[in-house]
Structures are given as C-alpha cells and as structure tokens.
Design a protein around this motif. Structure first.
Motif, PDB file in Angstrom:
ATOM      1  N   CYS A   1       0.824  -1.208   0.000  1.00 29.10           N
ATOM      2  CA  CYS A   1       0.000   0.000   0.000  1.00 29.10           C
ATOM      3  C   CYS A   1       0.856   1.255   0.000  1.00 29.10           C
ATOM      4  CB  CYS A   1      -0.907   0.030   1.236  1.00 29.10           C
ATOM      5  SG  CYS A   1      -2.161  -1.260   1.263  1.00 29.10           S
ATOM      6  N   GLY A   2       0.390   2.286  -0.719  1.00 28.53           N
ATOM      7  CA  GLY A   2       1.026   3.595  -0.687  1.00 28.53           C
ATOM      8  C   GLY A   2       0.578   4.389   0.524  1.00 28.53           C
ATOM      9  N   ARG A   3       0.711   5.703   0.438  1.00 29.92           N
ATOM     10  CA  ARG A   3       0.344   6.583   1.538  1.00 29.92           C
ATOM     11  C   ARG A   3      -1.155   6.899   1.492  1.00 29.92           C
ATOM     12  NH1 ARG A   3       4.742   9.125   3.834  1.00 29.92           N
ATOM     13  NH2 ARG A   3       3.516  10.950   4.430  1.00 29.92           N
ATOM     14  N   ASP A   4      -1.697   7.117   2.697  1.00 30.65           N
ATOM     15  CA  ASP A   4      -3.083   7.569   2.837  1.00 30.65           C
ATOM     16  C   ASP A   4      -4.083   6.635   2.163  1.00 30.65           C
ATOM     17  OD1 ASP A   4      -2.388  10.005   4.266  1.00 30.65           O
ATOM     18  OD2 ASP A   4      -1.621  10.742   2.358  1.00 30.65           O
TER      19      ASP A   4
ATOM     20  N   ASP B   1      -1.209   5.595  -3.738  1.00 33.60           N
ATOM     21  CA  ASP B   1      -1.510   6.622  -2.741  1.00 33.60           C
ATOM     22  C   ASP B   1      -2.964   7.078  -2.847  1.00 33.60           C
ATOM     23  OD1 ASP B   1       1.190   6.485  -2.199  1.00 33.60           O
ATOM     24  OD2 ASP B   1       1.695   8.357  -3.233  1.00 33.60           O
ATOM     25  N   GLY B   2      -3.534   7.363  -1.681  1.00 30.60           N
ATOM     26  CA  GLY B   2      -4.843   7.992  -1.631  1.00 30.60           C
ATOM     27  C   GLY B   2      -6.007   7.138  -2.084  1.00 30.60           C
TER      28      GLY B   2
ATOM     29  N   ASN C   1      -3.078   5.553  -8.029  1.00 33.23           N
ATOM     30  CA  ASN C   1      -3.315   6.627  -7.062  1.00 33.23           C
ATOM     31  C   ASN C   1      -4.719   7.210  -7.157  1.00 33.23           C
ATOM     32  OD1 ASN C   1      -0.637   6.257  -6.444  1.00 33.23           O
ATOM     33  ND2 ASN C   1       0.079   8.173  -7.326  1.00 33.23           N
TER      34      ASN C   1
END
Length: 451
Positions: free
Chosen positions: A263-266, A283-284, A300
């Motif tokens: 998983c990416g960020r957020d 992300d996101g 993303n």
C-alpha cells in the motif's frame, strides 16, 4: 545446512481426508508457510517427510528444490527423520522443522542457527503459561539435560513451563549415530526425536537454545479450531504491519490478506475486504467494504466502492469502480474511468474518462477515451465457439440497451441510438440506429387477471 520438514501425520482431529499440513492459513497450506520460511535460510538440501494422504503432499509441494521421503508406517518423529538421511549432506548441520507449525519467523530460526553453529545441538524453546501436552525442557545447573514428553513426565516435570517446540538443529553425523540407537520403550511405543538430547549430553555435545519473539510463532495445528485461531493470529499480524505503515483500517479485525498487499500513503480500507495473490495499491486509494481484490494494481486516488470483485486487472488513477462491479482477468482501465454498479469487464481496455455506469457487460473490447456506454449495453463477443473483439473509438456514445455483435467497430464520435443491435461497423461521427418502426395499436386492451 540441511532442512528436514516433518509432514507425515494424519491429523485425526482435523476430521478430513486432506493431510493436516495441506490445510490452509491465509490461502496457503501450513507446510508451504514452513517451506517458504525455510527457503529464506538458503538450505543446501530441503527434505519433506510425508506419509498419510499418499501422494497428496508431494503433488502439492512439487518443486525443483524439494526432495520427498515417505514414512510408512509412522513410528514417531525419530523414525521420520531417519527417512530423510539419504537426502542430507553429512558435512552440514540439519535443521528439523514441523510442517504444522506455520508462523515461525525467519529471524527466530536464524537466531537458533547462529547459536548452534556447526557443532552444537540447538533447540528452539518457549515458555508457556499452560504447557500441557508439550515436551518439557529439563535443565541441570541451567543447562539442558533432556526433554521429557508430557505423557512420560513426572509431577515435578509437569510443573516446568519451558517446552520444546520441535524445532532443532544438530550436526548430521551425530544425528545419524543417535537415531540408530533410539528405543521405543515409552508410553506411545514410538521413536522420539527428543531422545537424542540425552545422547548428546552423554557424548559431551553442547546444548544451546533460542527463543522466538512471540509464543504464537511456535503454535501448531491439530484441529480446525486451532487452524481458525492461527488464521486470526496471522491476519492480526498482517493488519498490525499495515497500520504501522500508515494504512487506515476501519476495523483491523476484519481484513484478510491471502498473499502480498503493498500500500502507498493515505490508503483507507473498509471492513471485510479480502486481498489475494499480489495486490498493489497506490496513494490515496479508498477500498470500500467487502471488496475482493486478487492479483491487481490500483493506481493513485482510485475509489473502489463496496462489494467489488477485481481479479487480475489494473485500475488507473482517479478511477471510480462500483459498487457491485466486477473486473475479470485482463481488464485494463485508464485514468478516471468510471465503472458503475452491476457492470462486468473482461479482457478489455478502457481509455481515460470513459464511463459504463450501469448494468453493462464489456468483454473482449477495446474502448477509447471519453466513451459513454449506456445502461444495459453488452458486447456480444462469443458465437458459441470463438471469441471476437469489439472496438469503440474515442468520443463514441453507446445508447442504452445496445448489443454490439463482434467483430464490430464503432467509429470515432459515433452515436448508437438506444436499443441498437449493431452487426456492422458504425461510421465515425454519425448516428446509427437499428430498430423497428414504432407503432401504436388503437383499441388494444391490457390483459386482466382471471378470477
């Protein structure tokens, strides 16, 4: 080193025709968990001892780096290890693992291997609050003198909390000598591998031990209840890693990872989601409740709404999927694509900003950018024998309840009127309609319900 994995047991309490070690945690068999960890040690030889279940275990685990030795009849752990001796290198130590203990970490095994070196006998031990059923580690002046099985232990030995996990490493030449002199004079009438401890002491071989970071690393499976308990432990550990890496889990107790999830960020994951195979999330991204995602890439800022199934597909950035959408293998969605409720996509490429928002089937198709696919539209890709492709070029508009009979092409900027059955190419920039002339029937009466 040599690594021997004991996997011959029946597992009577599992109440199954499937050998115990082939039952699964997180979608992978118990023994495959052990094998994958063992491979992290780069063994010179890797031997699996099988027995009950016939060829099921060798068939399931067949690999170039694995040898198999059959134990028949099953006369105990010492007898099991004897079956592996033709496959091991005498010049290297032998590490013995249990095929039904799936959660042992590589770092714990490395600690044991380091402690034992090439000439010591190393035992992975653990302190249990309730050691019932486990072999007790008996120490004299702090040094291990023997391991006593629970059924053979005295009341004083029953009070010992340090137990044998069944994971041991020792010099192979010594192991062969000790195994050749084992006796089955015990309550079970079996040849215990643990009896080599006393022989090592008698031969002056130094005994050392290591302990894992957590008790759950040493837990084995003997019943479906224990299998379910270890499944939850495994998933709790996976959830903890995600949380530490910044992923938001709306309920860490309700997520299942049956493979690898990156998983990416957020990233936010709602309850009840299942991830299988290798899944990468950018992300996101927001994953809605009860979605099942397998071997997929989500770019993303995409939004996966509840109850979606995504299998061997890729979802572009800022795309919106669902709810209740299904992406089957080969679905490739570009940026900002919208796939709505009860839409199925299979083996198709959909260009940026295109939409299929309701009740559609898109199979074996290439769809350009900014295309609108109306509700009830299907690509008729199968003639009963062969599959054919549909091509819809940029900026086309497909009216509701249309059927596109492949192979067929809808030209750039073309419009299909609602209810069109398209069996020939639709020219670019034109309206194409194929439906009968509308007729109103004067005097027609709607049927009434008979009494």
């Amino acid at each position: 080193m040599n690594i021997v994995i004991l996997a011959a047991g029946m597992g009577k309490r599992m109440r199954s025709d499937v050998p115990k070690v082939l039952h699964k945690i997180a979608g992978k068999s118990l023994v495959n968990h052990v094998l994958d960890t063992a491979r992290g040690l780069s063994p010179a030889s890797l031997v699996v001892i099988y027995g009950h279940g016939g060829q099921q275990v060798p068939t399931a685990l067949a690999a170039d780096d694995v040898s198999f030795a059959k134990q028949e009849p099953q006369l105990g752990t010492g007898h099991a290890v004897q079956q592996a001796l033709p496959f091991v290198n005498d010049a290297l130590p032998t590490l013995i693992l249990a095929g039904d203990v799936p959660l042992t970490k590589l770092s714990s095994l490395q600690s044991l291997v380091t402690a034992a070196g090439n000439d010591k006998l190393g035992i992975l031990t653990v302190d249990l609050s309730d050691p019932t059923g486990y072999g007790r580690i008996v120490r004299v002046d702090g040094k291990i003198s023997e391991i006593v099985e629970h059924k053979d232990a005295t009341p004083a030995q029953h009070a010992i909390n340090e137990v044998n996990t069944g994971i041991m490493i020792m010099p192979t030449t010594k192991l062969k000598q000790w195994l050749s002199t084992l006796s089955n004079n015990n309550a079970q009438g079996e040849y215990y591998l643990t009896d080599v401890i006393a022989k090592a002491v008698a031969d002056g071989v130094e005994l050392v031990s290591a302990q894992p970071d957590a008790e759950w690393e040493t837990l084995g499976v003997n019943s479906k209840t224990q299998l379910a308990q270890l499944e939850r432990l495994y998933q709790q550990n996976q959830a903890a890693v995600l949380l530490e890496n910044g992923v938001t889990l709306l309920d860490p107790a309700r997520i299942d990872i049956r493979g690898t999830l990156v998983c990416g960020r957020d990233v936010t994951i709602d309850v009840g989601c299942i991830f299988e195979g290798h899944v990468t999330i950018g992300d996101g991204v927001h994953i809605g409740a009860y979605s099942i995602i397998k071997d997929a890439t989500i770019a993303n800022n995409a939004s996966i709404k509840p109850y979606c199934h995504i299998d061997e597909s890729s979802v572009g950035a800022a795309a919106q999927i669902g709810p209740y959408a299904r992406l089957r293998p080969g679905a490739e969605l570009a940026n900002d694509v919208h796939i709505g409720n009860f839409v199925e996509v299979k083996k198709s490429q959909i260009g940026a900003f295109s939409k299929a928002n309701h009740l559609a089937y898109i199979g074996d198709a290439t769809i350009g950018e900014r295309v609108n696919v109306g509700a009830g539209t299907i690509t008729c890709n199968y003639d009963g024998v062969n599959k054919f492709r549909t091509v819809i070029e940029d900026d086309a508009f497909i009216g509701s309840d249309s059927q596109l009979i492949a192979p067929v092409t809808v030209g750039k900027g073309a419009t299909l009127g609602a209810g069109t059955t398209l069996s020939k190419d639709a020219p670019a920039g034109q309206l194409t309609v194929s439906r009968a002339k509308q007729v109103s029937v004067p005097g027609w009466q709607r049927p009434v319900k008979k009494k």
